[in-house]
Design a protein around this motif. Structure first.
Motif, mmCIF file in Angstrom:
data_model
loop_
_atom_site.group_PDB
_atom_site.id
_atom_site.type_symbol
_atom_site.label_atom_id
_atom_site.label_comp_id
_atom_site.label_asym_id
_atom_site.label_seq_id
_atom_site.Cartn_x
_atom_site.Cartn_y
_atom_site.Cartn_z
ATOM 1 N N MET A 1 0.846 -1.200 0.000
ATOM 2 C CA MET A 1 0.000 0.000 0.000
ATOM 3 C C MET A 1 0.881 1.250 0.000
ATOM 4 S SD MET A 1 -2.954 1.084 2.761
ATOM 5 C CE MET A 1 -3.865 -0.415 2.451
ATOM 6 N N ARG A 2 0.547 2.212 -0.868
ATOM 7 C CA ARG A 2 1.342 3.423 -0.968
ATOM 8 C C ARG A 2 1.230 4.252 0.305
ATOM 9 N NH1 ARG A 2 3.280 5.110 -5.724
ATOM 10 N NH2 ARG A 2 3.262 7.255 -4.955
ATOM 11 N N PRO A 3 2.312 4.956 0.693
ATOM 12 C CA PRO A 3 2.272 5.785 1.894
ATOM 13 C C PRO A 3 1.173 6.833 1.853
ATOM 14 C CG PRO A 3 4.540 5.476 1.156
ATOM 15 C CD PRO A 3 3.660 4.909 0.091
ATOM 16 N N THR A 4 0.864 7.362 0.642
ATOM 17 C CA THR A 4 -0.193 8.364 0.555
ATOM 18 C C THR A 4 -1.538 7.782 0.936
ATOM 19 O OG1 THR A 4 -0.350 7.830 -1.804
ATOM 20 C CG2 THR A 4 0.949 9.760 -1.189
ATOM 21 N N THR A 5 -1.767 6.522 0.537
ATOM 22 C CA THR A 5 -3.027 5.869 0.876
ATOM 23 C C THR A 5 -3.093 5.585 2.363
ATOM 24 O OG1 THR A 5 -3.080 4.854 -1.322
ATOM 25 C CG2 THR A 5 -4.526 3.908 0.357
ATOM 26 N N VAL A 6 -1.970 5.158 2.946
ATOM 27 C CA VAL A 6 -1.946 4.865 4.375
ATOM 28 C C VAL A 6 -2.224 6.124 5.183
ATOM 29 C CG1 VAL A 6 -0.494 4.062 6.264
ATOM 30 C CG2 VAL A 6 -0.393 2.926 4.056
ATOM 31 N N LEU A 7 -1.644 7.254 4.768
ATOM 32 C CA LEU A 7 -1.792 8.486 5.526
ATOM 33 C C LEU A 7 -3.172 9.100 5.355
ATOM 34 C CD1 LEU A 7 -0.641 10.796 7.221
ATOM 35 C CD2 LEU A 7 0.195 11.817 5.097
ATOM 36 N N LEU A 8 -3.623 9.261 4.132
ATOM 37 C CA LEU A 8 -4.855 9.995 3.871
ATOM 38 C C LEU A 8 -6.091 9.122 3.851
ATOM 39 C CD1 LEU A 8 -3.485 12.266 0.999
ATOM 40 C CD2 LEU A 8 -3.725 12.826 3.420
ATOM 41 N N GLY B 1 -8.899 6.514 1.983
ATOM 42 C CA GLY B 1 -9.724 6.652 0.791
ATOM 43 C C GLY B 1 -11.053 5.975 1.025
ATOM 44 N N PHE B 2 -12.059 6.380 0.260
ATOM 45 C CA PHE B 2 -13.392 5.834 0.471
ATOM 46 C C PHE B 2 -13.414 4.335 0.220
ATOM 47 C CE2 PHE B 2 -17.453 4.520 -1.452
ATOM 48 C CZ PHE B 2 -18.273 4.695 -0.352
ATOM 49 N N ARG B 3 -14.081 3.618 1.110
ATOM 50 C CA ARG B 3 -14.309 2.191 0.962
ATOM 51 C C ARG B 3 -15.796 1.922 1.175
ATOM 52 N NH1 ARG B 3 -9.933 2.942 -0.465
ATOM 53 N NH2 ARG B 3 -8.001 1.775 -0.064
ATOM 54 N N ALA B 4 -16.410 1.303 0.215
ATOM 55 C CA ALA B 4 -17.845 1.019 0.316
ATOM 56 C C ALA B 4 -18.122 0.084 1.488
ATOM 57 C CB ALA B 4 -18.351 0.407 -0.983
ATOM 58 N N THR C 1 -11.968 7.095 19.097
ATOM 59 C CA THR C 1 -11.887 7.194 17.637
ATOM 60 C C THR C 1 -11.541 5.845 17.024
ATOM 61 O OG1 THR C 1 -11.155 9.491 17.863
ATOM 62 C CG2 THR C 1 -10.806 8.433 15.734
ATOM 63 N N VAL C 2 -10.641 5.112 17.655
ATOM 64 C CA VAL C 2 -10.295 3.774 17.167
ATOM 65 C C VAL C 2 -11.520 2.872 17.182
ATOM 66 C CG1 VAL C 2 -8.980 1.682 17.699
ATOM 67 C CG2 VAL C 2 -7.859 3.920 17.750
ATOM 68 N N LEU C 3 -12.306 2.948 18.256
ATOM 69 C CA LEU C 3 -13.526 2.139 18.336
ATOM 70 C C LEU C 3 -14.510 2.525 17.231
ATOM 71 C CD1 LEU C 3 -14.110 2.025 22.213
ATOM 72 C CD2 LEU C 3 -13.214 0.213 20.730
ATOM 73 N N CYS C 4 -14.595 3.812 16.948
ATOM 74 C CA CYS C 4 -15.469 4.258 15.857
ATOM 75 C C CYS C 4 -14.981 3.723 14.516
ATOM 76 C CB CYS C 4 -15.533 5.782 15.825
ATOM 77 S SG CYS C 4 -16.443 6.539 17.190
ATOM 78 N N LEU C 5 -13.666 3.731 14.303
ATOM 79 C CA LEU C 5 -13.116 3.199 13.057
ATOM 80 C C LEU C 5 -13.372 1.699 12.936
ATOM 81 C CD1 LEU C 5 -9.745 5.165 12.932
ATOM 82 C CD2 LEU C 5 -11.610 5.326 11.274
ATOM 83 N N LEU C 6 -13.262 0.983 14.049
ATOM 84 C CA LEU C 6 -13.591 -0.445 14.027
ATOM 85 C C LEU C 6 -15.067 -0.649 13.723
ATOM 86 C CD1 LEU C 6 -11.515 -1.741 17.082
ATOM 87 C CD2 LEU C 6 -10.966 -1.960 14.647
ATOM 88 N N GLY C 7 -15.882 0.323 14.131
ATOM 89 C CA GLY C 7 -17.319 0.236 13.858
ATOM 90 C C GLY C 7 -17.678 0.393 12.394
ATOM 91 N N THR C 8 -16.721 0.840 11.564
ATOM 92 C CA THR C 8 -16.988 0.941 10.125
ATOM 93 C C THR C 8 -16.982 -0.425 9.457
ATOM 94 O OG1 THR C 8 -14.652 1.224 9.555
ATOM 95 C CG2 THR C 8 -15.916 3.225 10.070
ATOM 96 N N ARG C 9 -16.494 -1.455 10.168
ATOM 97 C CA ARG C 9 -16.410 -2.828 9.666
ATOM 98 C C ARG C 9 -15.482 -2.947 8.460
ATOM 99 N NH1 ARG C 9 -22.891 -4.267 9.500
ATOM 100 N NH2 ARG C 9 -23.373 -3.655 11.652
ATOM 101 N N LEU C 10 -14.568 -2.016 8.336
ATOM 102 C CA LEU C 10 -13.576 -2.078 7.273
ATOM 103 C C LEU C 10 -12.306 -2.726 7.804
ATOM 104 C CD1 LEU C 10 -14.028 1.504 5.762
ATOM 105 C CD2 LEU C 10 -14.856 -0.657 4.800
ATOM 106 N N ILE D 1 -13.285 10.171 5.835
ATOM 107 C CA ILE D 1 -12.784 9.908 4.479
ATOM 108 C C ILE D 1 -13.104 8.496 4.013
ATOM 109 C CG2 ILE D 1 -10.684 9.699 3.100
ATOM 110 C CD1 ILE D 1 -9.516 11.989 4.752
ATOM 111 N N VAL D 2 -12.960 7.506 4.899
ATOM 112 C CA VAL D 2 -13.155 6.118 4.458
ATOM 113 C C VAL D 2 -14.617 5.735 4.344
ATOM 114 C CG1 VAL D 2 -10.948 5.381 5.434
ATOM 115 C CG2 VAL D 2 -13.033 5.178 6.813
ATOM 116 N N THR D 3 -15.507 6.539 4.900
ATOM 117 C CA THR D 3 -16.936 6.195 4.869
ATOM 118 C C THR D 3 -17.766 7.127 3.998
ATOM 119 O OG1 THR D 3 -17.360 7.506 6.878
ATOM 120 C CG2 THR D 3 -16.844 5.173 7.174
ATOM 121 N N THR D 4 -17.136 8.104 3.380
ATOM 122 C CA THR D 4 -17.882 9.091 2.596
ATOM 123 C C THR D 4 -17.171 9.347 1.274
ATOM 124 O OG1 THR D 4 -18.386 10.168 4.705
ATOM 125 C CG2 THR D 4 -19.033 11.317 2.691
#
Length: 206
Positions: A1-8, A10-13, A53-62, A112-115
């Motif tokens: 995975m590119r560093p830009t993707t890791v840092l910023l 990207g949307f994931r359905a 915030t980590v718990l919220c990110l885990l809640g995205t199921r991604l 970013i990952v949910t919208t």
């Protein structure tokens, strides 16, 4: 995975509640997660906010690689910030400063990952349009260009770094920076030409 993707990121359905939540509510959630820690500046609150915030990110199921991965550059930055605070005799600030930077990155990634990017820009345009003396369309255009420019410029930096490393020039700063500057100028000119061709970005003084 590119560093830009890791840092910023990207949307994931997905089908989680965060994906279905309205953009305005997502912005509000990010403010609730970040503002108290940024204002109070206490280690316990920063730690609690990062955990929430980590718990919220885990809640995205991604996948965790999408939501929680950190680039080496960011890790190095956090380490330098923390070390500096320790060296000047403020260990509590080491947690606060580095933790708040991490908090901001993770909270932004939650949106970013949910919208979709188009939805984010549309929401910003709608909000800016309600502010007096602010042109919402121009503001949205500026944000769109910024979102497109940052990954391109960061990607150019890593591409040039890899090319320089392959030629044994990884320590030659001129060889690394000059192509990045040339690419940045070329990108700016191409963007300006595209805007001019569409009649955008020009003032109407008539």
């Amino acid at each position: 995975m590119r560093p830009t993707t890791v840092l910023l990121g990207g949307f994931r359905a997905g089908t989680s509640r965060w994906h279905r939540l309205g953009v305005g509510w997502k912005y509000l959630a990010v403010l609730v997660l970040t503002l108290p820690a940024l204002i109070v500046q206490q280690p316990w609150l920063t730690g609690a906010a990062v955990l929430a915030t980590v718990l919220c990110l885990l809640g995205t199921r991604l996948p965790a690689r999408t939501t929680l991965s950190l680039s080496w550059g960011l890790v190095a930055l956090l380490a330098v910030l923390a070390l500096f605070q320790v060296l000047i005799g403020q260990p509590s600030l080491a947690v606060v400063v580095s933790g708040n930077v991490l908090l901001a990155v993770l909270a932004a990634r939650l949106i970013i990952v949910t919208t979709r990017a188009a939805e984010l820009i549309d929401a910003l345009v709608a909000a800016a349009g309600r502010v007096p003396f602010v042109d919402g369309e121009r503001f949205g255009l500026s944000v769109g260009i910024m979102l497109r420019s940052i990954p391109y410029l960061l990607g150019s930096f890593y591409d040039v770094r890899d090319a320089a490393r392959a030629r044994g020039l990884e320590r030659h700063w001129v060889a690394r920076l000059t192509p990045v500057v040339v690419r940045a100028v070329g990108f700016a000119q191409a963007t300006g030409d595209a805007l001019a061709a569409r009649g955008l970005g020009e003032r109407d003084d008539r």
